[in-house]
Design an enzyme around this catalytic site. Structure first.
Site, mmCIF file in Angstrom:
data_model
loop_
_atom_site.group_PDB
_atom_site.id
_atom_site.type_symbol
_atom_site.label_atom_id
_atom_site.label_comp_id
_atom_site.label_asym_id
_atom_site.label_seq_id
_atom_site.Cartn_x
_atom_site.Cartn_y
_atom_site.Cartn_z
ATOM 1 N N ALA A 143 0.836 -1.210 0.000
ATOM 2 C CA ALA A 143 0.000 0.000 0.000
ATOM 3 C C ALA A 143 0.871 1.262 0.000
ATOM 4 O O ALA A 143 1.972 1.242 0.547
ATOM 5 C CB ALA A 143 -0.911 0.001 1.223
ATOM 6 N N GLU A 164 -0.447 -6.295 2.171
ATOM 7 C CA GLU A 164 -0.507 -5.135 3.065
ATOM 8 C C GLU A 164 -1.214 -5.535 4.348
ATOM 9 O O GLU A 164 -2.380 -5.926 4.329
ATOM 10 C CB GLU A 164 -1.238 -3.968 2.402
ATOM 11 C CG GLU A 164 -1.387 -2.754 3.290
ATOM 12 C CD GLU A 164 -0.069 -2.250 3.871
ATOM 13 O OE1 GLU A 164 0.023 -2.092 5.112
ATOM 14 O OE2 GLU A 164 0.882 -2.024 3.086
ATOM 15 N N ASP A 195 0.745 -10.758 7.883
ATOM 16 C CA ASP A 195 1.861 -10.116 8.572
ATOM 17 C C ASP A 195 3.116 -10.393 7.739
ATOM 18 O O ASP A 195 3.506 -11.554 7.563
ATOM 19 C CB ASP A 195 2.003 -10.707 9.978
ATOM 20 C CG ASP A 195 3.085 -10.010 10.804
ATOM 21 O OD1 ASP A 195 4.029 -9.456 10.212
ATOM 22 O OD2 ASP A 195 2.984 -10.049 12.038
ATOM 23 N N ASP A 213 9.202 -2.446 0.336
ATOM 24 C CA ASP A 213 9.102 -0.999 0.538
ATOM 25 C C ASP A 213 8.583 -0.814 1.965
ATOM 26 O O ASP A 213 7.393 -0.692 2.194
ATOM 27 C CB ASP A 213 8.154 -0.397 -0.501
ATOM 28 C CG ASP A 213 8.122 1.115 -0.447
ATOM 29 O OD1 ASP A 213 9.203 1.727 -0.354
ATOM 30 O OD2 ASP A 213 7.013 1.691 -0.478
ATOM 31 N N CYS A 267 11.402 5.718 2.438
ATOM 32 C CA CYS A 267 11.350 7.132 2.049
ATOM 33 C C CYS A 267 11.849 8.007 3.203
ATOM 34 O O CYS A 267 11.288 9.054 3.501
ATOM 35 C CB CYS A 267 9.945 7.535 1.605
ATOM 36 S SG CYS A 267 8.636 7.087 2.756
#
Length: 336
Positions: A143, A164, A195, A213, A267
């Site tokens: 997600a 997700e 999970d 990610d 990020c």
């Protein structure tokens, strides 16, 4: 044109947000130490949303003949050029040097969107993964779905598993996939709410390519936390993230077939969540080797600014004015 202008002005209005001082103070202390003088210029971009840029990833399943002409007319150009080691012809992304945001498209049931707005740096992990037709692919923390959509612009996996764990984000992921992927292909996409730390045990050595990610300190959004208590709680829990990220990577490694590739991305600028986590994994797993992705950095150096001095298997995109992409960390590893 008037509709576009209204949308652009609305977007500018949304960017008049207040910086969360407790988060900025925390970042100043940490990143001034980790990045040195570089932090000053990165800080200027992160704290100035009006200079942020947005890329436009075209949807090959819903192409408009006029869209590319419209983008070129507004000063957009292709973000990625042919010198990249891996760049499928079907993968098209447009950017421009000036700040601003192209109007977003609303979700409409039964209708595919023509493009996805995102930070161009978030596409680098997708290109680093180098997915080929027919491969079994896992997007472990998928997600909101931008990277999943981008992966499907590159190739047609034989099996594509998007996972997700969070319930709300999982619903968001499903809606994203429904907005961009047509019926025949969408049936091949498996969306789960497992999970991520357990997937390796549940599906051992099943995938050729895995993207992790990971949940991280999202530097851009955290800086504009509107709830001071939530921001303070985030900073306390931040110390727990590297352990979670390491567990997710261990799980991803178990799910990967020998010879398969794994890309890890975040990020955040945080060294503890980036290179420290990857180094710990490399030190603890004898069947894992780093993959050199320095050629990728050279190929996109005109459009992206990178932190110097990183190892050859990792990149850290640093936002700067005119190239306000990132933060985005990525590392590529191969299972032997």
């Amino acid at each position: 044109f008037l509709i576009f202008l209204k949308l652009e002005n609305k977007t500018k209005g949304n960017h008049q947000r207040q910086i969360c001082q407790i988060v900025l103070d925390h970042f100043d202390k940490q990143y001034a130490t980790e990045l040195g003088d570089t932090w000053t210029s990165v800080r200027d971009v992160l704290t100035s949303p009006l200079c942020w840029q947005y890329a436009i990833l075209l949807n090959k399943f819903s192409q408009s003949s006029d869209l590319e002409n419209t983008l070129c007319g507004k000063g957009y150009h292709p973000a990625f050029q042919g010198s990249l080691p891996y760049l499928p012809a079907s993968f098209k992304c447009y950017i421009r040097r000036t700040p601003g945001r192209f109007p977003a498209q609303k979700h409409q049931a039964g209708k595919l969107k023509e493009y996805y707005l995102l930070n161009a740096a978030s596409l680098l992990p997708v290109l680093a993964l180098e997915v080929e037709d027919g491969e079994a692919v896992l997007d472990l923390c998928a997600a909101p779905g931008g990277k999943s959509v981008a992966l499907l612009q590159c190739a047609s996996p034989g099996q594509f598993h998007c996972n997700e764990y969070d319930d709300l984000r999982s619903r968001w992921l499903k809606q994203t996939i429904e907005s961009f992927i047509p019926e025949p292909l969408i049936n091949l996409v498996m969306v789960s709410k497992l999970d991520g730390r357990q997937i390796g045990d549940l599906k051992p050595q099943l995938y050729d390519k895995v993207l992790v990610d990971a949940p991280c300190s999202n530097d851009r959004s955290w800086l504009f936390s509107s709830d001071i208590q939530q921001a303070a709680l985030r900073l306390i829990k931040r110390k727990e993230l590297p352990a979670l990220q390491f567990q997710l990577l261990r799980s991803a490694l178990k799910a990967l077939r020998p010879g398969g590739s794994l890309v890890y991305s975040t990020c955040t600028l945080s060294k503890a969540e980036n290179s420290d986590v990857v180094n710990l994994l490399l030190d603890s797993c004898s069947n894992l080797v780093p993959v050199d992705i320095s050629e990728m950095a050279k190929a996109v150096s005109l459009e992206f600014a990178f932190l110097s001095g990183t190892q050859q298997h990792e990149l850290l995109v640093l936002p700067e004015k005119g190239r306000a992409w990132g933060p985005m960390y990525l590392a590529k590893l191969k299972k032997m």
